[in-house]
Design an enzyme around this catalytic site. Structure first.
Site, PDB file in Angstrom:
ATOM      1  N   GLY A  46       0.826  -1.195   0.000  1.00 54.80           N
ATOM      2  CA  GLY A  46       0.000   0.000   0.000  1.00 54.80           C
ATOM      3  C   GLY A  46       0.860   1.244   0.000  1.00 54.80           C
ATOM      4  O   GLY A  46       2.035   1.201   0.384  1.00 54.80           O
ATOM      5  N   GLN A  51       3.035  10.022   1.214  1.00 53.31           N
ATOM      6  CA  GLN A  51       4.337   9.334   1.177  1.00 53.31           C
ATOM      7  C   GLN A  51       5.153   9.699  -0.062  1.00 53.31           C
ATOM      8  O   GLN A  51       6.352   9.451  -0.096  1.00 53.31           O
ATOM      9  CB  GLN A  51       4.144   7.816   1.217  1.00 53.31           C
ATOM     10  CG  GLN A  51       3.602   7.317   2.549  1.00 53.31           C
ATOM     11  CD  GLN A  51       3.486   5.817   2.539  1.00 53.31           C
ATOM     12  OE1 GLN A  51       2.486   5.260   2.102  1.00 53.31           O
ATOM     13  NE2 GLN A  51       4.523   5.132   3.003  1.00 53.31           N
ATOM     14  N   CYS A  88       6.176  -0.236   6.777  1.00 56.38           N
ATOM     15  CA  CYS A  88       5.767   0.936   6.006  1.00 56.38           C
ATOM     16  C   CYS A  88       6.928   1.359   5.124  1.00 56.38           C
ATOM     17  O   CYS A  88       8.079   1.376   5.579  1.00 56.38           O
ATOM     18  CB  CYS A  88       5.407   2.067   6.975  1.00 56.38           C
ATOM     19  SG  CYS A  88       4.922   3.594   6.167  1.00 56.38           S
ATOM     20  N   LEU A  89       6.627   1.706   3.880  1.00 61.39           N
ATOM     21  CA  LEU A  89       7.682   2.135   2.960  1.00 61.39           C
ATOM     22  C   LEU A  89       8.375   3.409   3.449  1.00 61.39           C
ATOM     23  O   LEU A  89       9.495   3.694   3.039  1.00 61.39           O
ATOM     24  CB  LEU A  89       7.102   2.361   1.555  1.00 61.39           C
ATOM     25  CG  LEU A  89       6.577   1.102   0.856  1.00 61.39           C
ATOM     26  CD1 LEU A  89       5.850   1.466  -0.430  1.00 61.39           C
ATOM     27  CD2 LEU A  89       7.712   0.125   0.576  1.00 61.39           C
ATOM     28  N   HIS A 130      -3.951   1.154   7.841  1.00 63.79           N
ATOM     29  CA  HIS A 130      -2.612   1.758   7.784  1.00 63.79           C
ATOM     30  C   HIS A 130      -2.585   2.942   6.810  1.00 63.79           C
ATOM     31  O   HIS A 130      -2.082   4.016   7.136  1.00 63.79           O
ATOM     32  CB  HIS A 130      -1.610   0.672   7.358  1.00 63.79           C
ATOM     33  CG  HIS A 130      -0.199   1.132   7.202  1.00 63.79           C
ATOM     34  ND1 HIS A 130       0.824   0.677   8.002  1.00 63.79           N
ATOM     35  CD2 HIS A 130       0.375   2.006   6.337  1.00 63.79           C
ATOM     36  CE1 HIS A 130       1.951   1.272   7.632  1.00 63.79           C
ATOM     37  NE2 HIS A 130       1.704   2.068   6.622  1.00 63.79           N
ATOM     38  N   GLU A 131      -3.154   2.730   5.616  1.00 63.83           N
ATOM     39  CA  GLU A 131      -3.107   3.796   4.603  1.00 63.83           C
ATOM     40  C   GLU A 131      -4.027   4.963   4.972  1.00 63.83           C
ATOM     41  O   GLU A 131      -3.675   6.131   4.744  1.00 63.83           O
ATOM     42  CB  GLU A 131      -3.460   3.245   3.210  1.00 63.83           C
ATOM     43  CG  GLU A 131      -2.553   2.133   2.697  1.00 63.83           C
ATOM     44  CD  GLU A 131      -1.062   2.406   2.816  1.00 63.83           C
ATOM     45  OE1 GLU A 131      -0.640   3.578   2.775  1.00 63.83           O
ATOM     46  OE2 GLU A 131      -0.302   1.444   2.987  1.00 63.83           O
ATOM     47  N   HIS A 134      -2.283   7.271   7.281  1.00 62.16           N
ATOM     48  CA  HIS A 134      -1.341   8.194   6.622  1.00 62.16           C
ATOM     49  C   HIS A 134      -2.023   9.515   6.258  1.00 62.16           C
ATOM     50  O   HIS A 134      -1.409  10.576   6.306  1.00 62.16           O
ATOM     51  CB  HIS A 134      -0.782   7.575   5.340  1.00 62.16           C
ATOM     52  CG  HIS A 134       0.429   6.715   5.533  1.00 62.16           C
ATOM     53  ND1 HIS A 134       1.613   7.180   6.056  1.00 62.16           N
ATOM     54  CD2 HIS A 134       0.647   5.403   5.251  1.00 62.16           C
ATOM     55  CE1 HIS A 134       2.505   6.202   6.089  1.00 62.16           C
ATOM     56  NE2 HIS A 134       1.939   5.106   5.615  1.00 62.16           N
TER      57      HIS A 134
END
Ligand code: NI
Length: 157
Positions: A46, A51, A88-89, A130-131, A134
């Protein structure tokens, strides 16, 4: 399409609240295409627009069932709980235990401007939560139980 630079923890943009998408312009479509390419290139499940440095309420997810593109997503129902590793990226090479709902229903606008609902369980439920976090300037490390640990992505290549 292009791969965009990923913002990492410590970048203040990751802590800001993203704005609603009110008009689906060619620039928005281009952003979504780039977000998908960036997510696949980095083996993420995701990615949220902040991000890549854009404070818009857009997320892309693929837990292995094909791409899910959500504009202005909102979790409208949640059930149960699951505790498991999350990464997480924007926090590269790390993971940690996070408790999330085991099932969620999200309402969102598609790229076509229509409204949809998606039901997710397990990994998809986790990814949606999670997304969406963000978009509120929240990171999973705010919720992590215990310490972060190092992860190797070698085996995913
Ligand atoms: Ni993330």
């Amino acid at each position: 399409m292009a791969i965009r630079n990923l913002r990492t923890e410590g970048d203040p943009i990751l802590r800001k609240v993203s704005k609603e998408v009110t008009e689906i312009t060619p620039k928005i479509h281009e952003l979504i295409d780039d977000m998908l390419e960036t997510m696949y290139e980095t083996n993420g499940v995701g990615l949220a627009a902040p991000q890549v440095g854009v404070l818009k309420r857009i997320v892309v997810i693929d837990v292995g069932d094909g791409p899910l593109v959500m504009l202005n997503p909102e979790i409208v129902n949640q059930k149960g709980s699951q505790t498991g590793d999350e990464g997480c990226l924007s926090v590269p090479g790390k993971a940690g235990q996070v408790t999330r709902p085991n099932e969620v229903t999200a309402r969102f606008m598609g790229e076509d401007g229509e409204w949809y609902e998606v039901d997710g369980t397990e990994l998809l439920a986790r990814a949606i939560c999670h997304e969406c976090d963000h978009l509120e300037g929240k990171l999973y490390i705010d919720l992590v139980e215990g310490d972060l640990h190092d992860v190797s992505y070698d085996e995913e290549d």
